[in-house]
Structure formats: C-alpha cells, structure tokens
Design a protein around this motif. Structure first.
Motif, PDB file in Angstrom:
ATOM      1  N   GLU A 272      45.329  48.326  30.546  1.00  0.00           N
ATOM      2  CA  GLU A 272      46.760  48.145  30.345  1.00  0.00           C
ATOM      3  C   GLU A 272      47.266  46.880  31.036  1.00  0.00           C
ATOM      4  O   GLU A 272      48.064  46.125  30.474  1.00  0.00           O
ATOM      5  CB  GLU A 272      47.521  49.364  30.857  1.00  0.00           C
ATOM      6  CG  GLU A 272      49.026  49.274  30.731  1.00  0.00           C
ATOM      7  CD  GLU A 272      49.515  49.137  29.299  1.00  0.00           C
ATOM      8  OE1 GLU A 272      50.615  48.583  29.091  1.00  0.00           O
ATOM      9  OE2 GLU A 272      48.784  49.566  28.363  1.00  0.00           O
ATOM     10  N   LEU A 273      46.799  46.638  32.261  1.00  0.00           N
ATOM     11  CA  LEU A 273      47.216  45.443  32.976  1.00  0.00           C
ATOM     12  C   LEU A 273      46.760  44.178  32.250  1.00  0.00           C
ATOM     13  O   LEU A 273      47.511  43.205  32.121  1.00  0.00           O
ATOM     14  CB  LEU A 273      46.671  45.463  34.401  1.00  0.00           C
ATOM     15  CG  LEU A 273      47.311  46.479  35.356  1.00  0.00           C
ATOM     16  CD1 LEU A 273      46.500  46.557  36.651  1.00  0.00           C
ATOM     17  CD2 LEU A 273      48.764  46.104  35.658  1.00  0.00           C
ATOM     18  N   ALA A 274      45.519  44.202  31.768  1.00  0.00           N
ATOM     19  CA  ALA A 274      44.998  43.040  31.038  1.00  0.00           C
ATOM     20  C   ALA A 274      45.775  42.813  29.751  1.00  0.00           C
ATOM     21  O   ALA A 274      46.056  41.669  29.362  1.00  0.00           O
ATOM     22  CB  ALA A 274      43.513  43.242  30.736  1.00  0.00           C
ATOM     23  N   ALA A 275      46.159  43.904  29.072  1.00  0.00           N
ATOM     24  CA  ALA A 275      46.914  43.788  27.823  1.00  0.00           C
ATOM     25  C   ALA A 275      48.283  43.159  28.055  1.00  0.00           C
ATOM     26  O   ALA A 275      48.836  42.511  27.160  1.00  0.00           O
ATOM     27  CB  ALA A 275      47.076  45.160  27.181  1.00  0.00           C
ATOM     28  N   GLN A 276      48.803  43.328  29.286  1.00  0.00           N
ATOM     29  CA  GLN A 276      50.096  42.728  29.624  1.00  0.00           C
ATOM     30  C   GLN A 276      49.947  41.320  30.201  1.00  0.00           C
ATOM     31  O   GLN A 276      50.921  40.721  30.653  1.00  0.00           O
ATOM     32  CB  GLN A 276      50.839  43.623  30.616  1.00  0.00           C
ATOM     33  CG  GLN A 276      51.234  44.967  30.041  1.00  0.00           C
ATOM     34  CD  GLN A 276      52.262  45.679  30.900  1.00  0.00           C
ATOM     35  OE1 GLN A 276      53.059  45.053  31.594  1.00  0.00           O
ATOM     36  NE2 GLN A 276      52.260  46.994  30.853  1.00  0.00           N
ATOM     37  N   GLY A 277      48.724  40.811  30.197  1.00  0.00           N
ATOM     38  CA  GLY A 277      48.490  39.448  30.648  1.00  0.00           C
ATOM     39  C   GLY A 277      48.424  39.279  32.153  1.00  0.00           C
ATOM     40  O   GLY A 277      48.530  38.149  32.657  1.00  0.00           O
ATOM     41  N   ARG A 278      48.221  40.357  32.881  1.00  0.00           N
ATOM     42  CA  ARG A 278      48.147  40.286  34.343  1.00  0.00           C
ATOM     43  C   ARG A 278      46.741  39.904  34.789  1.00  0.00           C
ATOM     44  O   ARG A 278      45.744  40.307  34.177  1.00  0.00           O
ATOM     45  CB  ARG A 278      48.542  41.620  34.954  1.00  0.00           C
ATOM     46  CG  ARG A 278      49.918  42.099  34.540  1.00  0.00           C
ATOM     47  CD  ARG A 278      51.017  41.229  35.124  1.00  0.00           C
ATOM     48  NE  ARG A 278      52.335  41.596  34.602  1.00  0.00           N
ATOM     49  CZ  ARG A 278      53.479  41.151  35.094  1.00  0.00           C
ATOM     50  NH1 ARG A 278      53.466  40.333  36.134  1.00  0.00           N
ATOM     51  NH2 ARG A 278      54.630  41.518  34.559  1.00  0.00           N
ATOM     52  N   LYS A 279      46.668  39.173  35.872  1.00  0.00           N
ATOM     53  CA  LYS A 279      45.375  38.826  36.445  1.00  0.00           C
ATOM     54  C   LYS A 279      44.854  40.011  37.243  1.00  0.00           C
ATOM     55  O   LYS A 279      45.563  40.539  38.109  1.00  0.00           O
ATOM     56  CB  LYS A 279      45.492  37.595  37.349  1.00  0.00           C
ATOM     57  CG  LYS A 279      45.837  36.312  36.604  1.00  0.00           C
ATOM     58  CD  LYS A 279      45.874  35.124  37.562  1.00  0.00           C
ATOM     59  CE  LYS A 279      46.168  33.831  36.823  1.00  0.00           C
ATOM     60  NZ  LYS A 279      46.215  32.661  37.752  1.00  0.00           N
ATOM     61  N   VAL A 280      43.640  40.437  36.937  1.00  0.00           N
ATOM     62  CA  VAL A 280      43.066  41.631  37.553  1.00  0.00           C
ATOM     63  C   VAL A 280      41.689  41.326  38.111  1.00  0.00           C
ATOM     64  O   VAL A 280      40.859  40.697  37.437  1.00  0.00           O
ATOM     65  CB  VAL A 280      42.962  42.790  36.532  1.00  0.00           C
ATOM     66  CG1 VAL A 280      42.366  44.027  37.193  1.00  0.00           C
ATOM     67  CG2 VAL A 280      44.321  43.107  35.932  1.00  0.00           C
ATOM     68  N   ARG A 281      41.460  41.765  39.333  1.00  0.00           N
ATOM     69  CA  ARG A 281      40.121  41.717  39.929  1.00  0.00           C
ATOM     70  C   ARG A 281      39.636  43.152  40.037  1.00  0.00           C
ATOM     71  O   ARG A 281      40.247  43.974  40.729  1.00  0.00           O
ATOM     72  CB  ARG A 281      40.142  41.032  41.298  1.00  0.00           C
ATOM     73  CG  ARG A 281      38.742  40.860  41.908  1.00  0.00           C
ATOM     74  CD  ARG A 281      38.802  39.913  43.103  1.00  0.00           C
ATOM     75  NE  ARG A 281      39.196  38.579  42.695  1.00  0.00           N
ATOM     76  CZ  ARG A 281      39.882  37.726  43.463  1.00  0.00           C
ATOM     77  NH1 ARG A 281      40.247  38.077  44.689  1.00  0.00           N
ATOM     78  NH2 ARG A 281      40.191  36.525  43.018  1.00  0.00           N
ATOM     79  N   ALA A 282      38.556  43.474  39.344  1.00  0.00           N
ATOM     80  CA  ALA A 282      38.074  44.840  39.218  1.00  0.00           C
ATOM     81  C   ALA A 282      36.897  45.087  40.150  1.00  0.00           C
ATOM     82  O   ALA A 282      35.829  44.489  39.984  1.00  0.00           O
ATOM     83  CB  ALA A 282      37.652  45.113  37.779  1.00  0.00           C
ATOM     84  N   LEU A 283      37.100  45.963  41.132  1.00  0.00           N
ATOM     85  CA  LEU A 283      36.009  46.314  42.038  1.00  0.00           C
ATOM     86  C   LEU A 283      35.092  47.324  41.373  1.00  0.00           C
ATOM     87  O   LEU A 283      35.545  48.357  40.859  1.00  0.00           O
ATOM     88  CB  LEU A 283      36.558  46.910  43.337  1.00  0.00           C
ATOM     89  CG  LEU A 283      37.100  45.967  44.404  1.00  0.00           C
ATOM     90  CD1 LEU A 283      37.332  46.724  45.705  1.00  0.00           C
ATOM     91  CD2 LEU A 283      36.178  44.793  44.641  1.00  0.00           C
ATOM     92  N   THR A 284      33.807  47.056  41.396  1.00  0.00           N
ATOM     93  CA  THR A 284      32.823  47.954  40.807  1.00  0.00           C
ATOM     94  C   THR A 284      31.503  47.801  41.536  1.00  0.00           C
ATOM     95  O   THR A 284      31.184  46.716  42.049  1.00  0.00           O
ATOM     96  CB  THR A 284      32.634  47.673  39.306  1.00  0.00           C
ATOM     97  OG1 THR A 284      31.517  48.417  38.816  1.00  0.00           O
ATOM     98  CG2 THR A 284      32.403  46.191  39.041  1.00  0.00           C
TER      99      THR A 284
END
Length: 280
Positions: free
Chosen positions: A18-30
């Motif tokens: 959802e955040l990516a779809a809104q164009g937000r920069k996301v750093r995903a911890l995995t």
C-alpha cells in the motif's frame, strides 16, 4: 523514508504494498533480502543490519524485529527517526496492567512504554485475533478436511490484515492517530470452529474443527514454530481458554478510522483460498 519490520509477513506485506502504491519510499526489513519479493521501488534491507539512514518513520512489529527491540529503538532514535507505529496487542487494553511477566500482554505493554519514552510521535495498533492466523491450518487442510486444535469454542473477532495495514498507513501519513492506541477488531465474532466452517464454505469442502487438549496443542505449536517462546504459547492458550463461552469484543474502530466497513472473515477466506487447496 519509512522502515517496515517484518516486511514480508502477513501484516508487513500488505502494508509495504500500500505504501509503495502511494509512491512512498519504503525500506523493508527482512531476514532474506536477496530473496524477498517486494513491490517495485521498495528497498530490501537485511534485518540483521538495519540501515536507518534517511528513515523518518518506523513500523515496529516485535515478531519481525531483529535481535533486541531496545537496541533497534535506540538506533532509530539516534538516527533521528521521528515517528513509530507499533504493532501491539488488544490484550494490552483488556488485561495489560494485570498481565503476568512474559505474557503476550506484558511484552507488548513494555514495548509501548519503551516507544512512548523515546519518541514524541507514536501510535500503538492493538489488534485482536488475525484472520491470517488461519494460515497455521494450511498444512492440515492441504492434507485433509479436519483441523486439530485447542478450544473449538474460543471466540474472537479476527481482523483482515489489509484493514490493519490500511490503519497503519493512516497512522504513518497523517496526524489523527498520533498519541492513540486504537483497539482493532474484525466486524464479527467467530469461534475457531466457525472460522473453519467459513473456510469450508469458501473452498466447497466439508471442513470441521476437531478439538484437542491444550498440552497436545502446545506440543504441536512448539514443533512447528521454533522461534516462538513457550511463555507466549502459554499466554495464547490461556487467552483462548478465557474466550470460550464469552462474547468477543467488536470495537468498530476500523470502520471509524477508514470510513468504510471492516472486511469480513469470509472476504479474507476468499482472498486466500488458494493457500488451503488440498494436495493432489
């Protein structure tokens, strides 16, 4: 930049999407950044070495947090993170003060207090049962039509993870939830046996829930979830036992926050039906 812990989990994945779809920069911890399947533009990051450079907000899921939560929060504060949205538990609202040390309620209560101590901008999301908890039955339902588990009459109001993610987006991008800890549930109370019946209707299979004793259930949980602490399983079983024969709390907070009805358990089952397909 928003950092999301447990980014490939049942809550983290729809949130990141959802955040990516809104164009937000996301750093995903995995734990496996090299193999993580993430939306385009999302930056994978090894949870063993969280990189807070440029991060202004943190979504903290204790199940997906690497190592010491205190160390993670300390690194976030030192890096200038301003906002923390915690994935907590409804149990904090219902029995947080009286919770035994090491219980789910106590663990999340302590997490909330730690966040409030170090960050001015915070929101604690307190969901009850997750609809996606049904995925623990995946192997059983791929092999047959019977789910073996504890307390068939245990009653909760399971929340769809897409609703939980949508509320988290509001907490991250707006200010209306700052300083609040909404208790979040699905729109209807269901026993574990009723959840299996709904899955059966969606899958067009004669599914049923077969109750087993709590000790047998605990042994099965420990065997299939090596990362889960025994105290947390004890707390879960105690919680389930306490809900038998009692109406589940249904809060309506999801509808109030999102301005639309909360998604039902049947809708979750329809969206995830393929996961339960019987083995050929």
């Amino acid at each position: 930049m928003i950092m999301v812990t447990g980014a490939t989990g049942n809550f983290g994945r729809p949130l990141v999407t959802e955040l990516a779809a809104q164009g937000r920069k996301v750093r995903a911890l995995t734990r496996t950044p090299e193999r993580a399947e993430l939306p385009a533009g999302v930056e994978p990051c090894d949870s063993a070495a969280p990189d807070f450079a440029g991060v202004s907000a943190l979504v903290l899921n204790i199940a997906g947090a690497p190592g010491s939560t205190a160390a993670l929060l300390g690194a976030a504060k030192a890096a200038g993170v301003r906002r923390v949205v915690t994935l907590s538990s409804l149990l904090v609202a219902t029995d947080g003060e009286a919770a035994a040390e090491g219980s789910t309620a106590a663990i999340h209560r302590d997490l909330e207090e730690a966040v409030e101590e170090d960050f001015e901008q915070w929101t604690h999301l307190r969901p009850g049962g997750f609809a996606s908890n049904a995925l623990q039955w995946k192997a059983q339902l791929q092999a047959g039509d019977v789910v073996h588990g504890p307390y068939a009459g245990a009653c909760t109001a399971p929340i769809h993870e897409a609703d939980l993610a949508a509320v988290a987006v509001r907490a991250l991008l707006g200010d209306e939830l700052l300083g609040l800890a909404p208790s979040l549930t699905g729109p209807q109370e269901l026993t574990l046996a009723e959840q299996v019946e709904i899955l059966g209707a969606v899958l067009d299979r004669p599914l049923r829930y077969q109750e087993i004793g709590p000790e047998a259930a605990k042994a099965a949980m420990l065997a299939h979830n090596s990362w889960v602490q025994e105290e947390m399983i004890d707390s879960l079983l105690s919680f389930l036992a306490d809900t038998v024969g009692r109406p589940a709390l249904v809060t309506g907070e999801v509808e109030r926050i999102l301005g639309r009805p909360a998604l039902t358990y049947a809708q979750w089952a329809e969206a995830n039906a393929a996961a339960f397909s019987a083995l050929a």
